[in-house]
Design a protein around this motif. Structure first.
Motif, PDB file in Angstrom:
ATOM      1  N   UNK A 120       0.857  -1.184   0.000  1.00  0.00           N
ATOM      2  CA  UNK A 120       0.000   0.000   0.000  1.00  0.00           C
ATOM      3  C   UNK A 120       0.892   1.231   0.000  1.00  0.00           C
ATOM      4  N   UNK A 121       0.733   2.048  -1.016  1.00  0.00           N
ATOM      5  CA  UNK A 121       1.516   3.276  -1.121  1.00  0.00           C
ATOM      6  C   UNK A 121       0.593   4.469  -0.905  1.00  0.00           C
ATOM      7  N   UNK A 122       1.006   5.402  -0.045  1.00  0.00           N
ATOM      8  CA  UNK A 122       0.171   6.588   0.191  1.00  0.00           C
ATOM      9  C   UNK A 122       0.139   7.483  -1.039  1.00  0.00           C
ATOM     10  N   UNK A 123      -1.020   8.052  -1.292  1.00  0.00           N
ATOM     11  CA  UNK A 123      -1.185   8.974  -2.415  1.00  0.00           C
ATOM     12  C   UNK A 123      -1.165  10.424  -1.954  1.00  0.00           C
ATOM     13  N   UNK A 124      -1.489  10.632  -0.692  1.00  0.00           N
ATOM     14  CA  UNK A 124      -1.557  11.967  -0.107  1.00  0.00           C
ATOM     15  C   UNK A 124      -0.848  11.923   1.233  1.00  0.00           C
ATOM     16  N   UNK A 125      -0.689  13.097   1.830  1.00  0.00           N
ATOM     17  CA  UNK A 125      -0.126  13.165   3.169  1.00  0.00           C
ATOM     18  C   UNK A 125      -1.097  12.487   4.140  1.00  0.00           C
ATOM     19  N   UNK A 126      -0.561  11.602   4.976  1.00  0.00           N
ATOM     20  CA  UNK A 126      -1.408  10.806   5.860  1.00  0.00           C
ATOM     21  C   UNK A 126      -1.243  11.242   7.311  1.00  0.00           C
ATOM     22  N   UNK A 127      -2.287  11.030   8.085  1.00  0.00           N
ATOM     23  CA  UNK A 127      -2.223  11.319   9.513  1.00  0.00           C
ATOM     24  C   UNK A 127      -1.309  10.296  10.189  1.00  0.00           C
ATOM     25  N   UNK A 128      -0.869  10.608  11.389  1.00  0.00           N
ATOM     26  CA  UNK A 128       0.021   9.714  12.133  1.00  0.00           C
ATOM     27  C   UNK A 128      -0.603   8.325  12.348  1.00  0.00           C
ATOM     28  N   UNK A 129      -1.867   8.219  12.777  1.00  0.00           N
ATOM     29  CA  UNK A 129      -2.451   6.879  12.944  1.00  0.00           C
ATOM     30  C   UNK A 129      -2.486   6.087  11.637  1.00  0.00           C
ATOM     31  N   UNK A 130      -2.754   6.755  10.523  1.00  0.00           N
ATOM     32  CA  UNK A 130      -2.793   6.063   9.233  1.00  0.00           C
ATOM     33  C   UNK A 130      -1.395   5.631   8.821  1.00  0.00           C
ATOM     34  N   UNK A 131      -0.385   6.469   9.092  1.00  0.00           N
ATOM     35  CA  UNK A 131       1.003   6.074   8.801  1.00  0.00           C
ATOM     36  C   UNK A 131       1.391   4.848   9.628  1.00  0.00           C
TER      37      UNK A 131
END
Length: 163
Positions: free
Chosen positions: A14-25
């Motif tokens: 899973x690659x992030x597409x946008x800046x993610x929140x700390x819990x999501x990271x």
């Protein structure tokens, strides 16, 4: 969702597409850790299983002479039969461990297939995911569930093989 699934070295990432929140990271980091563990199991299982099988074969060869060797070392009666019984049990345990390892590998492959299918069903797959795949044990062509008669179990997927 902010992430897309791509295949890296043949494994769903899973690659992030946008800046993610700390819990999501943290969630994505835990996912990466789980994928790394699955990858390690899948890629090392065959070599470990072969080594277990080799030791089991050597043990079976040794087993034929075990009573004679025990007597030569001074074991008699109950002590000799207990030694032979323990040795036989250990050979049986090796077979069981080999079977468990084979099942764990099949379960890992199924889990990765199900993850990829779930990502696809949720619209998280990237159209370029198959082009990122190098030669590996897991590819988009293998995403459909198949039963594994060696594991003796079926996956928890529904009857049509999809999540």
């Amino acid at each position: 969702m902010g992430a897309t699934m791509v295949l890296k070295e043949g494994y769903p990432c899973l690659e992030p597409l946008v800046s993610l929140s700390e819990p999501t990271r943290k969630l994505l980091a835990a996912y990466d850790t789980m994928i790394a563990a699955q990858k390690q199991l899948i890629e090392n299982a065959d070599a470990v299983q072969e080594r277990i099988a080799q030791v089991q074969r050597e043990g079976m060869d040794f087993h034929e002479d075990l009573s004679r060797l025990g007597e030569k070392e001074g074991l008699k009666g109950r002590k000799l039969s207990k030694a032979v019984e323990s040795f036989t049990w250990n050979i049986t345990v090796l077979k069981g461990q080999s079977d468990l390892l084979r099942g764990a590998k099949m379960d890992s492959l199924d889990a990765l297939r199900q993850l990829a299918l779930a990502c696809e069903a949720c619209g998280l797959t990237s159209s370029s995911s198959s082009s990122n795949s190098s030669s590996s044990t897991f590819s988009t062509a293998e995403l459909h569930y198949s039963s594994h008669p060696l594991s003796g179990r079926r996956s928890s997927t529904h009857g049509n093989g999809r999540i």
